[in-house]
Design a protein around this motif. Structure first.
Motif, PDB file in Angstrom:
ATOM      1  N   LYS A  41      47.427 -65.831  15.465  1.00  0.00           N
ATOM      2  CA  LYS A  41      46.586 -66.895  16.011  1.00  0.00           C
ATOM      3  C   LYS A  41      45.276 -66.292  16.522  1.00  0.00           C
ATOM      4  O   LYS A  41      45.300 -65.319  17.287  1.00  0.00           O
ATOM      5  CB  LYS A  41      47.305 -67.615  17.146  1.00  0.00           C
ATOM      6  N   PRO A  42      44.145 -66.840  16.127  1.00  0.00           N
ATOM      7  CA  PRO A  42      42.846 -66.277  16.549  1.00  0.00           C
ATOM      8  C   PRO A  42      42.677 -66.203  18.060  1.00  0.00           C
ATOM      9  O   PRO A  42      41.967 -65.329  18.565  1.00  0.00           O
ATOM     10  CB  PRO A  42      41.826 -67.240  15.925  1.00  0.00           C
ATOM     11  N   THR A  43      43.329 -67.107  18.768  1.00  0.00           N
ATOM     12  CA  THR A  43      43.169 -67.130  20.228  1.00  0.00           C
ATOM     13  C   THR A  43      44.155 -66.222  20.950  1.00  0.00           C
ATOM     14  O   THR A  43      44.098 -66.093  22.177  1.00  0.00           O
ATOM     15  CB  THR A  43      43.352 -68.569  20.745  1.00  0.00           C
ATOM     16  N   SER A  44      45.041 -65.575  20.214  1.00  0.00           N
ATOM     17  CA  SER A  44      46.054 -64.726  20.838  1.00  0.00           C
ATOM     18  C   SER A  44      45.422 -63.489  21.466  1.00  0.00           C
ATOM     19  O   SER A  44      44.503 -62.895  20.905  1.00  0.00           O
ATOM     20  CB  SER A  44      47.100 -64.297  19.805  1.00  0.00           C
ATOM     21  N   ARG A  45      45.932 -63.080  22.617  1.00  0.00           N
ATOM     22  CA  ARG A  45      45.439 -61.855  23.261  1.00  0.00           C
ATOM     23  C   ARG A  45      45.857 -60.607  22.490  1.00  0.00           C
ATOM     24  O   ARG A  45      45.382 -59.504  22.766  1.00  0.00           O
ATOM     25  CB  ARG A  45      45.963 -61.774  24.695  1.00  0.00           C
TER      26      ARG A  45
END
Length: 262
Positions: A41-45
């Motif tokens: 996921k692009p927003t994953s840390r």
């Protein structure tokens, strides 16, 4: 048990819709695979820390099976490596070679230093082809091959003309050429260069500039050793071969660079 390690991402593969399995080569623990949940996921840390070539600190939750990557701190993203197709290709070759030659969970701090220095040099725009040669020669002992390069393998002489012998896995002086009919004659500069690749740390070399023919000649020697003595051929090598044969298809149009010097 939580473990914090300094490491480099050798490879990452998809697992399910949003996860990755990340293979990390760490200074402290060697090679470890860890699940990075949600990393696709692009927003994953974990998205940026789980990219191949990334050098950083990794916090791994280790159980009986595969560990879980909890978080990470990037030291060097190696972004410039990923943005250049030649740098990416040679860095991928280096990573695959390291991955093939090391066992899981076997700390190899000296090999870690070689890999870290190689990626740093490529990211600093050193010739990636020359850097890959440094790594190939330096990893021969990891593959169980210990070439004799400081003297003649037969008589021990350190002076005279030298050639490379695959049967002896090292140099032969002109007095001993007759024991191997398939020697490869070397000029003094080629002898010096092979010794440099094998013995000098990458971070102590400086920006070595070599002719394409020189790199190709020495590459054939070390690749033959890996093929005949070690028995490995890497998937990434096929792409490199294609790229080296037809560089015009991979190089953006720009002004011709200044001539190379040996």
């Amino acid at each position: 048990m939580l473990q914090k390690v300094e490491g480099i991402v050798l490879r990452a593969s998809s697992y399910g819709e949003s996860n990755k399995i990340v293979t990390i080569f760490s200074r402290e623990l060697g090679k470890r695979a860890a699940m990075a949940r949600g990393a696709k996921k692009p927003t994953s840390r974990l998205a940026s820390i789980s990219q191949p070539f990334t050098y950083g600190y990794f916090l791994i939750q280790q159980g009986r099976g595969m560990g879980t990557l909890q978080q990470g701190e990037i030291i060097d993203s190696m972004r410039s490596v990923r943005e250049d197709i030649f740098a990416t290709a040679y860095a991928s070759f280096i990573m695959e070679l390291v991955d093939k030659l090391i066992d899981d969970e076997a700390p190899k701090p000296q090999l870690f230093e070689i890999l870290q220095q190689a990626l740093h040099a490529i990211s600093e725009e050193y010739d990636p082809e020359a850097i890959s040669l440094f790594v190939e020669w330096k990893l021969l002992p990891t593959a169980g091959i210990y070439p004799t390069l400081h003297q003649c393998t037969n008589c021990g002489a350190t002076d005279g003309e030298f050639a490379f012998s695959f049967s002896q896995i090292g140099f032969l002086c002109h007095r001993c050429f007759s024991i191997d009919p398939y020697i490869i004659r070397l000029s003094p500069s080629q002898v010096k260069l092979i010794r440099t690749f094998y013995t000098v740390p990458i971070d102590q070399v400086g920006k070595l500039t070599l002719k394409k023919e020189t790199k190709g000649f020495i590459k054939k020697i070390v690749r033959t050793i890996y093929s005949e003595q070690v028995g490995i051929r890497l998937k990434s090598q096929h792409f490199l071969d294609q790229m080296e044969k037809t560089p015009e298809f991979f190089t953006p149009h720009k002004e011709d660079p200044s001539p190379e010097e040996e």
